[in-house]
Structures are given as C-alpha cells and as structure tokens.
Design a protein around this motif. Structure first.
Motif, PDB file in Angstrom:
ATOM      1  N   PHE A  19       0.829  -1.199   0.000  1.00 21.89           N
ATOM      2  CA  PHE A  19       0.000   0.000   0.000  1.00 21.89           C
ATOM      3  C   PHE A  19       0.867   1.253   0.000  1.00 21.89           C
ATOM      4  O   PHE A  19       0.604   2.202  -0.741  1.00 21.89           O
ATOM      5  CB  PHE A  19      -0.914   0.003   1.228  1.00 21.89           C
ATOM      6  CG  PHE A  19      -1.770   1.240   1.338  1.00 21.89           C
ATOM      7  CD1 PHE A  19      -2.930   1.374   0.596  1.00 21.89           C
ATOM      8  CD2 PHE A  19      -1.394   2.290   2.166  1.00 21.89           C
ATOM      9  CE1 PHE A  19      -3.703   2.523   0.682  1.00 21.89           C
ATOM     10  CE2 PHE A  19      -2.153   3.443   2.253  1.00 21.89           C
ATOM     11  CZ  PHE A  19      -3.322   3.554   1.510  1.00 21.89           C
ATOM     12  N   GLU A  20       1.897   1.263   0.825  1.00 23.57           N
ATOM     13  CA  GLU A  20       2.799   2.421   0.865  1.00 23.57           C
ATOM     14  C   GLU A  20       3.459   2.654  -0.488  1.00 23.57           C
ATOM     15  O   GLU A  20       3.544   3.782  -0.975  1.00 23.57           O
ATOM     16  CB  GLU A  20       3.876   2.207   1.936  1.00 23.57           C
ATOM     17  CG  GLU A  20       3.358   2.232   3.359  1.00 23.57           C
ATOM     18  CD  GLU A  20       4.443   1.886   4.366  1.00 23.57           C
ATOM     19  OE1 GLU A  20       5.462   1.289   3.953  1.00 23.57           O
ATOM     20  OE2 GLU A  20       4.275   2.193   5.560  1.00 23.57           O
ATOM     21  N   LEU A  58      -1.119   4.027  11.468  1.00 25.90           N
ATOM     22  CA  LEU A  58      -1.760   3.243  12.520  1.00 25.90           C
ATOM     23  C   LEU A  58      -0.768   2.181  12.969  1.00 25.90           C
ATOM     24  O   LEU A  58      -0.029   1.624  12.151  1.00 25.90           O
ATOM     25  CB  LEU A  58      -3.042   2.581  12.005  1.00 25.90           C
ATOM     26  CG  LEU A  58      -4.127   3.514  11.463  1.00 25.90           C
ATOM     27  CD1 LEU A  58      -5.263   2.704  10.844  1.00 25.90           C
ATOM     28  CD2 LEU A  58      -4.671   4.406  12.576  1.00 25.90           C
ATOM     29  N   ALA A  59      -0.745   1.912  14.267  1.00 24.67           N
ATOM     30  CA  ALA A  59       0.212   0.945  14.806  1.00 24.67           C
ATOM     31  C   ALA A  59      -0.510  -0.127  15.595  1.00 24.67           C
ATOM     32  O   ALA A  59      -1.655   0.049  16.029  1.00 24.67           O
ATOM     33  CB  ALA A  59       1.236   1.659  15.690  1.00 24.67           C
ATOM     34  N   SER A  60       0.184  -1.240  15.785  1.00 26.11           N
ATOM     35  CA  SER A  60      -0.374  -2.334  16.583  1.00 26.11           C
ATOM     36  C   SER A  60      -0.464  -1.908  18.042  1.00 26.11           C
ATOM     37  O   SER A  60       0.529  -1.450  18.610  1.00 26.11           O
ATOM     38  CB  SER A  60       0.521  -3.567  16.463  1.00 26.11           C
ATOM     39  OG  SER A  60       0.190  -4.526  17.454  1.00 26.11           O
ATOM     40  N   PRO A  61      -1.624  -2.034  18.686  1.00 25.63           N
ATOM     41  CA  PRO A  61      -1.747  -1.604  20.096  1.00 25.63           C
ATOM     42  C   PRO A  61      -0.874  -2.431  21.047  1.00 25.63           C
ATOM     43  O   PRO A  61      -0.556  -1.979  22.131  1.00 25.63           O
ATOM     44  CB  PRO A  61      -3.241  -1.797  20.395  1.00 25.63           C
ATOM     45  CG  PRO A  61      -3.733  -2.754  19.360  1.00 25.63           C
ATOM     46  CD  PRO A  61      -2.898  -2.535  18.152  1.00 25.63           C
ATOM     47  N   LYS A  62      -0.474  -3.626  20.618  1.00 20.50           N
ATOM     48  CA  LYS A  62       0.384  -4.468  21.456  1.00 20.50           C
ATOM     49  C   LYS A  62       1.868  -4.222  21.210  1.00 20.50           C
ATOM     50  O   LYS A  62       2.707  -4.601  22.015  1.00 20.50           O
ATOM     51  CB  LYS A  62       0.056  -5.950  21.216  1.00 20.50           C
ATOM     52  CG  LYS A  62      -1.354  -6.347  21.626  1.00 20.50           C
ATOM     53  CD  LYS A  62      -1.588  -6.096  23.119  1.00 20.50           C
ATOM     54  CE  LYS A  62      -2.977  -6.533  23.545  1.00 20.50           C
ATOM     55  NZ  LYS A  62      -3.230  -6.224  24.975  1.00 20.50           N
ATOM     56  N   ILE A  67       3.897  -0.657  12.209  1.00 18.68           N
ATOM     57  CA  ILE A  67       2.829   0.026  11.476  1.00 18.68           C
ATOM     58  C   ILE A  67       1.921  -1.012  10.837  1.00 18.68           C
ATOM     59  O   ILE A  67       2.380  -1.900  10.110  1.00 18.68           O
ATOM     60  CB  ILE A  67       3.411   0.971  10.411  1.00 18.68           C
ATOM     61  CG1 ILE A  67       4.204   2.095  11.076  1.00 18.68           C
ATOM     62  CG2 ILE A  67       2.313   1.552   9.530  1.00 18.68           C
ATOM     63  CD1 ILE A  67       4.871   3.049  10.108  1.00 18.68           C
ATOM     64  N   THR A  68       0.634  -0.908  11.105  1.00 18.73           N
ATOM     65  CA  THR A  68      -0.331  -1.903  10.616  1.00 18.73           C
ATOM     66  C   THR A  68      -1.367  -1.320   9.664  1.00 18.73           C
ATOM     67  O   THR A  68      -2.236  -2.038   9.177  1.00 18.73           O
ATOM     68  CB  THR A  68      -1.060  -2.553  11.805  1.00 18.73           C
ATOM     69  OG1 THR A  68      -1.641  -1.516  12.622  1.00 18.73           O
ATOM     70  CG2 THR A  68      -0.098  -3.366  12.649  1.00 18.73           C
ATOM     71  N   GLY A  69      -1.317  -0.019   9.413  1.00 13.55           N
ATOM     72  CA  GLY A  69      -2.289   0.586   8.510  1.00 13.55           C
ATOM     73  C   GLY A  69      -2.166   2.089   8.486  1.00 13.55           C
ATOM     74  O   GLY A  69      -1.201   2.660   9.003  1.00 13.55           O
ATOM     75  N   VAL A  98      -7.460   2.390   6.487  1.00 13.06           N
ATOM     76  CA  VAL A  98      -7.019   1.318   5.596  1.00 13.06           C
ATOM     77  C   VAL A  98      -6.160   0.412   6.459  1.00 13.06           C
ATOM     78  O   VAL A  98      -5.049   0.765   6.841  1.00 13.06           O
ATOM     79  CB  VAL A  98      -6.208   1.874   4.405  1.00 13.06           C
ATOM     80  CG1 VAL A  98      -5.718   0.734   3.528  1.00 13.06           C
ATOM     81  CG2 VAL A  98      -7.036   2.844   3.594  1.00 13.06           C
ATOM     82  N   GLY A  99      -6.687  -0.751   6.804  1.00 10.42           N
ATOM     83  CA  GLY A  99      -6.026  -1.589   7.791  1.00 10.42           C
ATOM     84  C   GLY A  99      -6.524  -1.249   9.176  1.00 10.42           C
ATOM     85  O   GLY A  99      -7.479  -0.483   9.352  1.00 10.42           O
TER      86      GLY A  99
END
Length: 698
Positions: A19-20, A58-62, A67-69, A98-99
């Motif tokens: 996507f990037e 967007l990043a993984s909360p864990k 970067i997850t989206g 997106v993600g």
C-alpha cells in the motif's frame, strides 16, 4: 492507475508495504505521508481519487513499533474522465482506516526515552510534527493504557491534553492555548522539561523496570541479553543526519548528482557537494550575488566541506564531476607549454642588449593552472597580485593537506584565515612584505573551496576555536554523510552500464553546460551611469526576496536563548548570505536572468541542510562533560573497585561528584542514565539499588 485496495480492509494488515509503495508519496518533508494522485483506495467509494489526502500511520496496540495501517483524512474527488483535462464532478470529505490499529506516530524510532498519549487530534498532529512519539485515542486514559501495553518498560509514558484525566493524574501534563504557538523546538523543550519534572516528583521505587525479590549482590541474572545497548549521552551523536535535499535542486544539477552517485557508488551528499562546487568555480568568475548594502553585490564564490571515510570514493566523485573543467585546464596547460617553448626559443635569438626591452614587449607566458589541490595562501596571493590567476579553486580529496599544512598551523594561521575570509567576502587580497617583489593588491579575484576529508582529520579542525572564532568555518557548506561501504556490490549489468557512463545523458547535459560556460567571455552589463562593471549582479525576483526574507527570519529566531542555533550563531547568521550566493550560482548555471523562487528555495534547502550538519557534527552545543557522564564514570569506577554490579542508591548519592550529591541534582542525572540504558533500579531487601549495564564493566 494504482492498484485498488482489497474489498475487505482487514486484508491490509499483510500488505502494508504494498500500500505504501503504490499509493503514498515517497519524498515528503512532512512527518505524515500524502496519498498520490490516481489512488482509488476505498472500496466503498470506488470512483473517488484520494490523491492529496493525508495518511496518518496506525500501529499495533500491542507493539507500537509496528505500522499496521493508515488513517486517511482529507477530500476525495470524482472526475469526469471523458474530458481532457479531467474535470471534478464531485468532492467528498473522507475519514477512514485502511487496515487496523491505533493512531501513533514516531513510536518506531530506534531510541526513545519517553512517549506521549493525548485525546486531542490537533495536539496529536502538533506533537507528532515536532518529532515526538505520540499516540491518539478519544479517551485519554485509554491512550495511556495503549502506551503501557505497546511500549517497552524502558520508555517513560505520560499523557497530555487540555482536560485532566480520571486516572493517571500524576502522569498528566496540562496544556493551554499557548502550546499551539510553539515551534518544533519549543514543543520538544516543553516535554523534556515536563518529563524531568514528573520523574522527580514520583518516588523512584515506582519506576523499577524489573522488580525482584531478595537477591544476592552478585546476581547471576544480570545478563547482557537482558539489556539494550547504552545510547551515547552526547547530544550531537543522537541527532540523525538528514538526507541531502537534492529533490529541491534544478533538474540538470539533480540528475548529474544522481548519476555521479550511481556510477561512483558514493553517498549522494558527497556527489552533490562536488557538483555544486564545480558550478561555483564556473559561476564565480561570471556573476556576483546580490547584497542589500552594495549595489555591486558580493562574490558568488562558495566554500564546500565534505566528510568521507577512507575509500569513500571522494576522489572518484571529483574526477567524474570535474571532467570538462579538467579537460579545459589540460588544454590551456598544453597551449602554455607550447607558447613557453616558442618564447624560450625566440629569446635565445635576441641580443643581450635588446633582451630587456624585448621581454617587456613579449612577456614570458605564465602557467594558466587555476585548480589547485595543495597551495599556500602566500603562493596563491602572489599569483593573484601578478595577474597569473583571477579565478581559482582549491579542490582536494585530502583535506588534511590543507588543515594540517604549514599555512593553517602556528603563527601563520591567523593571517592566513584573514586572507581567506577577505577573498571570500570581497574578492580582494593584499601583500605588503619588506623587500619583496611580490607586494601589491589584487581586486576582483575569486576562490572556491571543495575540501573532502576523513573524520579523523576533520574532527580536530572543526572544533578549533581559532577556525571558528575568525569566522572561517561558518563560511563553509558542510555535509557529513554516512558511509555506504558494504552496499557497493556490482552486477554484470552494472559493469556494462559503467562502461557507457560517459554517454549517460544526465552527465552529458551537465558537462555540455559546463563547457558552454568555459567558452563564455567575461560578461558586460551597462549600469545607470554608463560604466561597465566587471561582474553583473544576479538579482532576486520579488518572490525569491520573500523566500530569502523568510529564511533570514527563520535563522535569526533560532539563534535565540534556548533555540536550536543558540550556540552556533556565527553559522546561522551567515546562512542567508550563503543562500544568496548559492542562488546566484544556480541561476547562472540554469541560464536564468535572475534568481527566481525555485532557485532560491533550492539554495535555502542546501544551506539549511548544512546548518543541521554543523549542529549535529561536533560539540557546538556543549563542549563540557555533562553531569550524567560524570555520574556514570563514578558508578563504573566504584563498582569495578568493589567487584560488583550493584550499588545502593543512597550510598551512590553520597559518593557522587560533589555538584550532584543533593537529590535535586542527582535525580535528573540518574533518570537520564536509566533512559539511555546505562543503569536500572532494583529492590533488594526493601532497599533501592542501582544496577549497572554489564557491558560497562567489561
């Protein structure tokens, strides 16, 4: 048209890189990426182009490092594709993911001492653009929980906003409307101060990164693998080098830089300095740069300084870039040798009584060399005064020859620096020695520097108070790129391409323009009084003047107390002059009649890069050893003496260097050592101990 996104956005988590690559701008000065044109990325709005929208990571909360989206925000457009150009038939405000993940920026940096949570979207943007690690959630206590779960224990977590939270109030920073007026440096300074205040106000034992029960002083659990590597306590080594702003440069110049870096396999910054130095040499003898206080302007000459490791391809860069200039020099030298041979042959036929008059009427030819790799200021001054040289370049891939040579050492250094700065400022030099035939004055002479050297050579010179104090170094445009050694492998295809490098249109176009300039006669331009000045002045367009004014004010403001350039005022105060000179050089090379906004923006970008390099390169900001450095030296020495890796906190404070034995001085230093992985606090039998990183005791 770019690839559309999957029908279900959950699929995105496995294709962030795709996507990037397909939809986000590659080169942007903003911390947030922009969606490129022709990006149809929302299956709910398949006919809308999201080009121009902002993409927030967007990043993984864990694990906030991952970067997850992206959160896409902005205005999407629907076009009528039957018209040319396409016309907009509908606009729509959009905000969608997106993600998946949480809104987080700068949390994937290698070294972090703290991270911030906030519940205000505008604050999130402001803090992120200042380079701080920040997480957004509409509930501020949830934002703190996300930080707690997603960041390592070594990272201090705090929350900031306008309204106090229900929980975690001891970690909350109250902000007000004045925060929105702060620049990036101000934002960073605010949070550094707040973090230190919070740490000092909270009991140290609540910050134990590893709570343990009763353990022996010689804990075997203290393994190297339990620790991250210590981070240097020196500020300058923490600042990352910024890319050379070649995207801002005119196309012919930019292409020549990229081609040189590609074929030589050298850092782009090194190639860029060589290209710009060559242009400076060509332009300095043709035009002046604009100067507000002098209608005749000032020399457009520039001084360039580049750091490169041994084997970094410095010499190869110079040879490839300067090819037409060296060819021109060689042809002039061959013509000179022929003329000298003819002169010598003829002189032998002249009667001795007639020789003096004949020599006056037929002067002996002089060496036309104007590019020097090693020359003293005394010799160069003599050449200027005798008219042998008008337009010179000191171009060397061994900067040590210059900085460690006789000219720059001992009693001769100050007079040499004065001579070099006069040449730079006014194109003027003078020699007045007793019983010397070389005395005199030279006006309208020019000098470009292009020095490249290793850090071992440059480090001492760049910290020399004499070189700084007389303003010599602040006249240089500096870059210190990272080495690319280990990445310069060859393929069969590259070797074949290398054989044809001299036919690369990116280089030939640059070289052709260089040759055109070398053939040009000296310019003439009538002024109002009818005189013919030696150098026409490249004036600023009205738009360029505004850009230059903005750049001047930027550099001036950043010289204030507590600002980025507070301790490098000689460098920052010369920045706009260097930008004007570089603007004149680029405009002349581009065959423009004035310095327009595009060229001025290019010049400001290069000088801004140089300032950032001076800022990070050496100990401009603080030369003295910090209290934190003194404390860790004491702790290491004490633990080595006692053959242990633990020291009780109260005992450590009593034996610390004298100026940090009180709690208010000791606590911030200890906090910094914890943040930078030198020590950590543990509990042993209800007492607090300082545990040292085992790598320090080897």
């Amino acid at each position: 048209m770019n690839a559309k996104c999957p029908d279900t956005l959950d699929m995105f988590s496995s294709s962030v890189e795709d996507f990037e690559r397909d939809n986000l701008a590659k080169n942007t000065n903003s911390i947030f990426k922009k969606v490129i044109a022709d990006s149809y990325i929302d299956p709910k709005n398949p006919d809308f182009d999201f080009g121009g929208c902002t993409a927030y990571p967007l990043a993984s909360p864990k694990n906030l490092n991952v970067i997850t989206g992206y959160f896409i925000n902005g205005v999407a457009h629907k076009y009528d594709t039957t018209t040319e150009p396409h016309t907009v038939i509908e606009k729509k405000k959009v905000a969608f993911n997106v993600g998946g993940g949480v809104l987080a920026t700068n949390t994937n940096k290698k070294y972090l001492s703290y991270a911030i949570g906030t519940d205000d979207h505008n604050l999130f943007v402001k803090i992120a653009e200042a380079g701080e690690a920040v997480v957004y959630h509409k509930d501020i206590d949830t934002a703190y929980s996300i930080l707690n779960d997603g960041m390592p224990e070594t990272v201090f977590r705090l929350i900031a906003g306008f309204n106090p939270p229900q929980q975690n109030q001891d970690l909350f920073v109250q902000l007000d409307d004045s925060f929105s007026t702060l620049d990036k440096a101000g934002v960073k300074k605010t949070f550094l101060e707040k973090v230190n205040q919070l740490k000092q106000s909270i009991d140290f034992e609540s910050f134990n990164q590893h709570q343990v029960g009763e353990v022996s002083v010689d804990r075997k659990a203290n393994k190297v693998n339990d620790w991250q590597a210590p981070v240097s306590l020196r500020n300058d080594t923490l600042i990352q080098s910024k890319p050379y702003p070649i995207d801002e440069l005119p196309k012919v110049v930019r292409d020549a830089i990229l081609a040189t870096a590609e074929y030589v396999q050298a850092p782009i910054a090194m190639a860029a300095q060589c290209v710009l130095a060559s242009i400076s040499f060509l332009a300095q003898g043709k035009v002046n740069a604009p100067k507000e206080t002098n209608r005749e302007g000032m020399p457009s000459s520039l001084f360039f300084l580049t750091e490169g490791v041994s084997g970094g391809r410095k010499s190869s860069c110079q040879k490839l870039v300067e090819l037409p200039i060296r060819e021109h020099e060689r042809q002039k030298y061959e013509d000179y040798r022929k003329a000298l041979d003819d002169w010598n042959a003829t002189s032998k036929t002249i009667e001795s009584k007639e020789f003096s008059q004949w020599a006056l009427d037929n002067p002996r030819p002089t060496d036309p060399t104007s590019i020097f790799s090693d020359i003293t200021i005394e010799t160069l001054t003599k050449f200027y005064i005798k008219g042998i040289v008008k337009n010179a370049s000191l171009s060397s891939d061994e900067a040590g020859q210059f900085f460690d040579g006789h000219t720059m050492k001992g009693d001769t250094a100050k007079s040499a620096l004065g001579a070099f700065t006069k040449l730079f400022d006014d194109g003027y030099c003078q020699r007045n020695r007793a019983s010397s035939d070389d005395n005199g004055t030279a006006y309208d002479v020019r000098l470009t520097f292009n020095l490249l050297g290793q850090r071992a050579v440059l480090a001492g010179a760049l910290n020399d108070p004499t070189l700084r104090g007389q303003g010599f170094l602040p006249r240089f445009i500096l870059t210190a790129p990272e080495s690319i050694a280990g990445k310069r492998t060859h393929t069969v295809e590259f070797r074949q391409k290398l054989k044809n490098s001299h036919n690369d249109p990116r280089l030939t176009k640059f070289w052709d323009r260089c040759r055109d300039i070398l053939k040009d006669e000296l310019p003439v331009l009538l002024n109002e009084s009818g005189e013919v000045p030696y150098f026409p002045v490249m004036q600023l367009s009205s738009e360029a003047e505004l850009l230059e004014l903005e750049f001047y004010n930027e550099c001036e403001i950043l010289q204030g107390i507590g600002k980025q350039y507070e301790f490098m005022q000689p460098f920052a105060s010369r920045a706009n002059e260097l930008a004007r000179r570089l603007g004149a050089v680029l405009a002349y090379f581009e065959n423009k009649s004035e310095i327009d906004a595009e060229v001025m923006q290019s010049a400001c970008a290069v000088v801004r890069h140089s300032l950032s390099e001076w800022f990070r390169y050496s100990d401009i900001e603080a030369a003295e050893e910090s209290d934190s450095e003194k404390l860790i030296k004491y702790l290491v020495a004490k633990c080595k003496k006692d053959k242990t890796n633990l020291l009780q906190r109260t005992i450590a404070m009593k034996g610390a260097p004298l100026q940090i034995r009180k709690a208010k001085e000791f606590a911030p230093c200890l906090s910094e050592l914890i943040e930078f992985n030198y020590v950590r606090l543990i509990t042993v039998n209800r007492s607090t101990y300082i545990e040292l990183n085992p790598t320090l005791l080897k």
